[in-house]
Design an enzyme around this catalytic site. Structure first.
Site, PDB file in Angstrom:
ATOM      1  CG  LEU A 192      -1.351   1.347   1.625  1.00  0.00           C
ATOM      2  CD1 LEU A 192      -2.519   1.705   0.507  1.00  0.00           C
ATOM      3  CD2 LEU A 192      -2.377   1.375   3.016  1.00  0.00           C
ATOM      4  CB  SER A 193       0.647   4.222   0.516  1.00  0.00           C
ATOM      5  OG  SER A 193       1.301   5.592   0.483  1.00  0.00           O
ATOM      6  CB  ALA A 194       5.555   4.190   1.047  1.00  0.00           C
TER       7      ALA A 194
END
Length: 523
Positions: A192-194
């Protein structure tokens, strides 16, 4: 701004007296190994540090986000030693009851401000690991690496093959194969995300390791190599041609000729932190890598919220890339709490959003619904061994597989030959060098089956030389170079940290003039 020139790569870290986190030093140690501690310089460094910290805070969940649950639900096991760990990451595994021999493994990478435990407890992955009996491997970064507890997908020392955090995650996968017997042909990754951006890094840098990946609210590989570029990639996003995006992936592992991982992309329509444009750019990148155009071969809707799905097929009719656009959600992992077969996850923590159980569909995309090889797939060869070595060669042997027309031999993760039978001799190696080998059976159409367990073989001759010294001494001795205040191992170009007298590494020379970081592993 002067402070940017002095502290362009400064990463803030919590105050600590521990000497175990040398990867992010204070700004006073940058550039030169001599004292530069004038008050004006320290003041500028503080300004730069605050600027980066403010940037990191932009990744934090909203102030009104629900609090993290105090009691953990998933029983994670900490693995304290899994290799040199140049990225200083933590490794955790989850082993469901009744785990079979040679299980598949899914690597999971949390988002900023999260931990491995938070991701395990809320993503829903553990439900399907229990149901389909595959192992979960959670990599975890800390505030010592990044103030926002984000994976450093934007740092050249962490987002390249053989370096930093990317190398640490690769070492975790190798350890899982050797210590737990996981199937090296069925390794998958999601984040997720980073963590999604770091998933892009791993798929590009180590395409031979991962059969497939799921990028959730992430960005394309090669979009950012600085903090400021990372924020531009996140919002408003970066528009490049599909061929340019694909070249970034190919440049991450030049000469790679094996199959590319398949990729599923997930993004919320209302994501303002990592804008939905990134889903389009990711689509462009991976369809081009697979040699496909950007027109979907099939569109559909899935889940209770009518998530829009676009799929892109290989000439053989299998899905190589898919994009899932989740309506009306912001930045986070889509979950759907409940006990139904397509439900999973929890929403008691920020960045887990009630909508659709993405982990159910990701598990299905990975082909782990039954956690078994595809029907008709050739089994992994057994009995791989090194039956002879010289100063420049290694001879391998393995047991024949019924139905195999040929075999794919891998050295250090890269396919190097497709002999029709064993034995096979790998030549042109350096004396005293070690290499990791595996082999897979191929049918008449060239489709590979499961890959064998890995073995390590070392050529004869002079053992590699090792030197332990601080980075300043390594550079002065010609075993490392310096650029932008950092030291890099000569030959391999591995990031050794800040160029100063306070960071110490062991480097190994093999072959002559080629140095790699070998902290605690030099032999």
């Amino acid at each position: 701004m002067p402070s940017r020139a002095i502290c362009s790569k400064f990463q803030p870290q919590p105050q600590s007296s521990s000497p175990s986190t040398p990867r992010r030093q204070s700004c006073d140690a940058l550039r030169r190994p001599v004292e530069r501690t004038g008050r004006w310089r320290r003041a500028l460094c503080r300004v730069a540090a605050v600027a980066v910290l403010v940037a990191a805070v932009a990744l934090l969940p909203p102030a009104n986000a629900p609090a993290v649950a105090a009691t953990a639900g998933v029983d994670l096991q900490r693995v304290s030693s899994f290799g040199a760990n140049p990225g200083a990451l933590n490794m955790y595994v989850y082993q469901p009851a009744g785990l079979p021999a040679n299980p598949a493994v899914v690597v999971a990478l949390h988002g900023c401000t999260q931990t491995a435990q938070i991701y395990a407890d809320n993503s829903g992955l553990a439900k399907f690991a229990d149901q389909h009996r595959f192992m979960l491997l959670f990599a975890e970064t800390t505030s010592a690496n990044n103030a926002g507890q984000c994976f450093n997908f934007f740092e050249p020392g962490d987002n390249r093959r053989g370096q930093g955090e990317a190398a640490s995650i690769r070492q975790m996968v190798a350890h899982a194969s050797s210590a737990y017997g996981t199937d090296p042909a069925r390794v998958y990754i999601t984040g997720l995300s980073a963590g999604g951006a770091m998933t892009s890094v791993m798929l590009a840098a180590y395409p031979e390791v991962f059969a497939a990946g799921a990028v959730i609210a992430g960005i394309p590989y090669g979009c950012a190599n600085t903090v400021s570029a990372a924020y531009t990639c996140m919002s408003p996003g970066v528009d490049r041609t599909s061929s340019a995006w694909a070249q970034s992936v190919r440049d991450a592992n030049p000469g790679y000729i094996g199959p590319w991982p398949k990729v599923t992309i997930w993004h919320g329509d209302n994501d303002t932190k990592v804008v939905p444009r990134n889903a389009v750019e990711l689509r462009d990148q991976w369809t081009a890598v697979h040699g496909l155009d950007q027109s979907p071969d099939r569109t559909s809707t899935i889940g209770p919220d009518q998530t829009r799905r676009e799929q892109y097929f290989t000439p053989g009719g299998s899905v190589a890339v898919e994009v899932n656009r989740v309506p009306a959600i912001a930045h986070g992992t889509p979950v759907d709490p409940g006990t139904g077969p397509q439900q999973c996850g929890a929403t008691g923590t920020a960045n887990f959003i009630r909508s659709i159980c993405s982990s159910y569909w990701v598990t299905s995309f990975f082909g782990l619904d039954d956690a078994a090889p595809n029907p008709g797939e050739l089994p992994a060869p057994s009995g791989l061994s090194a039956t002879g070595t010289t100063d420049t060669s290694v001879t391998l042997n393995w047991n024949a597989v019924t139905g195999a027309a040929s075999y794919a031999v891998y050295r250090d993760g890269t396919r190097l030959a497709t002999p029709t039978t064993a034995p096979f001799t790998d030549t042109g190696l350096s004396a005293g060098s070690s290499h990791v080998y595996s082999v897979a059976a191929r049918n008449a159409a060239g489709t590979e089956g499961g890959r064998s367990a890995e073995i390590t073989a070392t050529t004869t001759g002079a053992a590699p030389q090792c030197w332990t010294a601080n980075n300043y001494q390594q550079v002065q001795a010609g075993r490392a170079t310096t650029d932008g205040g950092y030291a890099y191992a000569k030959g391999s170009n591995q990031n050794m940290g800040l160029y100063n007298t306070f960071v110490t590494h062991t480097v190994k020379e093999s072959p002559a003039g080629y140095y790699v970081i070998a902290d605690g592993t030099c032999s």
